[in-house]
Design an enzyme around this catalytic site. Structure first.
Site, PDB file in Angstrom:
ATOM      1  CB  VAL A 137      34.300  74.149  54.458  1.00  0.00           C
ATOM      2  CG1 VAL A 137      34.549  72.356  54.042  1.00  0.00           C
ATOM      3  CG2 VAL A 137      35.213  74.284  55.832  1.00  0.00           C
ATOM      4  CG  ASP A 138      29.738  74.726  51.780  1.00  0.00           C
ATOM      5  OD1 ASP A 138      28.968  74.178  51.484  1.00  0.00           O
ATOM      6  OD2 ASP A 138      30.187  74.898  53.108  1.00  0.00           O
ATOM      7  CE1 TYR A 139      31.292  80.573  47.432  1.00  0.00           C
ATOM      8  CE2 TYR A 139      31.195  80.746  49.723  1.00  0.00           C
ATOM      9  CZ  TYR A 139      30.666  80.988  48.643  1.00  0.00           C
ATOM     10  OH  TYR A 139      29.322  81.419  48.347  1.00  0.00           O
TER      11      TYR A 139
END
Length: 474
Positions: free
Chosen positions: A194-196
């Site tokens: 999700v961060d990427y």
């Protein structure tokens, strides 16, 4: 550990070149108050393309990426300048330290924002509000500022101040629910997916805001919800319910329209290949490569419908055949026959893959000699610009490495003022409470199942495959 060991003089003696010109974003200045991945990853991509990204850190609150996963697990000395994950997310940036709990430190940050184009952060709205760094506050400092806030659930709404990590947002986005095996629980990705995803959306949003400002002269507030970024990758499940009222089941590696479709074992320890067959022609080609033409004439497996109906038996039979093959050899044979297939790469496969190396995907980065780290290959960008290529990569900054440059050259402070800031602890060059994360030995990590295996001669393998460019060797 005495703070005096890491003074302004000792760090500045090791300072890399402060300003690198070029790139399509030359002239854009970004102040980054980020941590971990979501904002640092996005700003790294902007820095790659020539933006001057100034990353803010605190000496009083050491970021976990500086204290964990340090190179060779050597936690003595300046371990905070050897954090592998920190280097991965912060190349091509300038680094400064400021104590924002001190009024003068906060004012210096605001002075820097006043001469910048973008302010990017990924703290909760509560933290930003307490610092007086909301968009309305910044507009009074710089009317055309672009502010980007990347939070777990968005800057507004009932969940706005919820803390968030990758696993939490992966669950809240619906991504985890759709991932897993039939009859089993939801499964989360091993990496902070999700961060990427949010980072890539953030780059797009910042570029759109910069383009808008060129024509309107107006800045704007960019509100990135990491959960929504991940939810945008599961539109089929959302559409299925809104159109049909159905909640899909988890299907593992299967596909509703293709069979066989899955991940199958190959020769060796934990070696696998992914195969996807969409029609009879690909099915015939697969059978021929495996030397199993009789499968094609088996009435159970005639047509996609038949193969779907008997996919469990088919998968078991197929796995027995692929287990006799090397994954890379089978991939090449199937691809040559027109069957979509891909060996499942582990980290070593990925690093030494000749296709990625031929495309220049990895960039060798030199680290400062004080770190004891040799030049290492880092993943670059999945896209290339023919006329405006990315800048040559520079390692992430040492802690406080560019304090002098930013405070003197950009904010106009005198040498005496910078010395005073250091003496009063408003800036610094080392954590005030340096505590590295102590990890077990490699053998113990294998025993615990935290890693599959390790190789003792990896440094020689990396050095041979990725020699530093000539200009680094000089």
């Amino acid at each position: 550990m005495a703070f005096e060991m890491y003074s302004r003089e000792s760090v500045n003696d090791r300072c890399s070149e402060n300003v690198v010109s070029g790139g399509p974003l030359q002239g854009v200045r970004v102040v980054e108050m980020g941590q971990l991945i979501a904002i640092p990853f996005a700003m790294k991509l902007l820095a790659d393309m020539g933006a001057q990204v100034i990353r803010l850190e605190s000496t009083g609150r050491l970021e976990s990426y500086r204290s964990d996963s340090v190179y060779l697990n050597e936690t003595h000395g300046e371990f905070w300048n050897r954090g592998a994950n920190f280097y991965e997310q912060n190349r091509n940036k300038l680094g400064i330290t400021l104590d924002l709990a001190r009024p003068e430190g906060l004012e210096l940050l605001k002075s820097l924002i006043a001469i910048s184009d973008v302010f990017a952060e990924n703290f909760t709205p509560r933290v930003i509000r307490n610092f007086g760094l909301e968009y309305g506050d910044l507009r009074r400092i710089k009317p055309d500022i672009i502010m980007v806030s990347s939070t777990g659930y968005g800057f507004s709404g009932p969940w706005a101040n919820f803390g968030a990590t990758g696993p939490a947002t992966e669950g809240a986005s619906g991504l985890a629910f759709t991932t897993g095996y039939p009859g089993g629980p939801p499964v989360m990705a091993e990496i902070p997916y999700v961060d990427y995803t949010a980072g890539e959306h953030t780059v797009f949003a910042v570029m759109a805001a910069l383009m808008s400002r060129l024509s309107t002269g107006q800045g704007q507030f960019i509100d990135v919800s990491q959960t929504q970024a991940a939810a945008a990758t599961t539109p089929e499940a959302l559409l299925d319910f809104s159109a049909n009222g159905r909640v899909p089941t988890r299907i593992g590696n299967a596909d509703p329209a293709m069979a066989p479709h899955g991940c199958y074992p190959c020769a060796g320890d934990d070696r696998w290949i992914v195969i996807a067959v969409s029609d009879d022609a690909e099915w015939l080609a697969l059978c021929r490569v495996l030397g199993q033409e009789s499968w094609f004439t088996d009435a159970r497996y005639v047509g996609v419908t038949g193969r779907q109906r008997h996919k469990e038996d088919l998968n078991q039979m197929l796995g027995g055949a692929t287990a006799q093959w090397d994954a890379h050899s089978l991939m090449s044979a199937l691809q040559a026959a027109g069957v979509p297939a891909g060996a499942v790469f582990d980290s070593k496969d990925l690093l030494f893959d000749p296709h990625l190396r031929d495309r220049g995907f990895y960039e060798v980065v030199r680290h400062h000699p004080s770190t004891g780290m040799p030049p290492l290959p880092y993943a670059s960008r999945p896209w290339k610009l023919s006329e405006t290529p990315a800048l040559p990569p520079r390692a992430a900054p040492l802690m406080g490495e560019h304090n002098d440059f930013v405070l003197k050259n950009l904010l106009g402070l005198t040498a005496d003022e910078v010395v005073r800031l250091e003496e009063e602890g408003i800036i610094g060059y080392a954590p005030t409470d340096p505590r590295p994360v102590q990890r077990p030995s490699l053998d113990e990590q294998v025993r615990q199942g935290r890693m599959l295996r390790y190789e003792t001669n990896f440094q020689a393998q990396v050095a041979e495959a990725f020699p530093p460019p000539e200009e680094m060797a000089q």
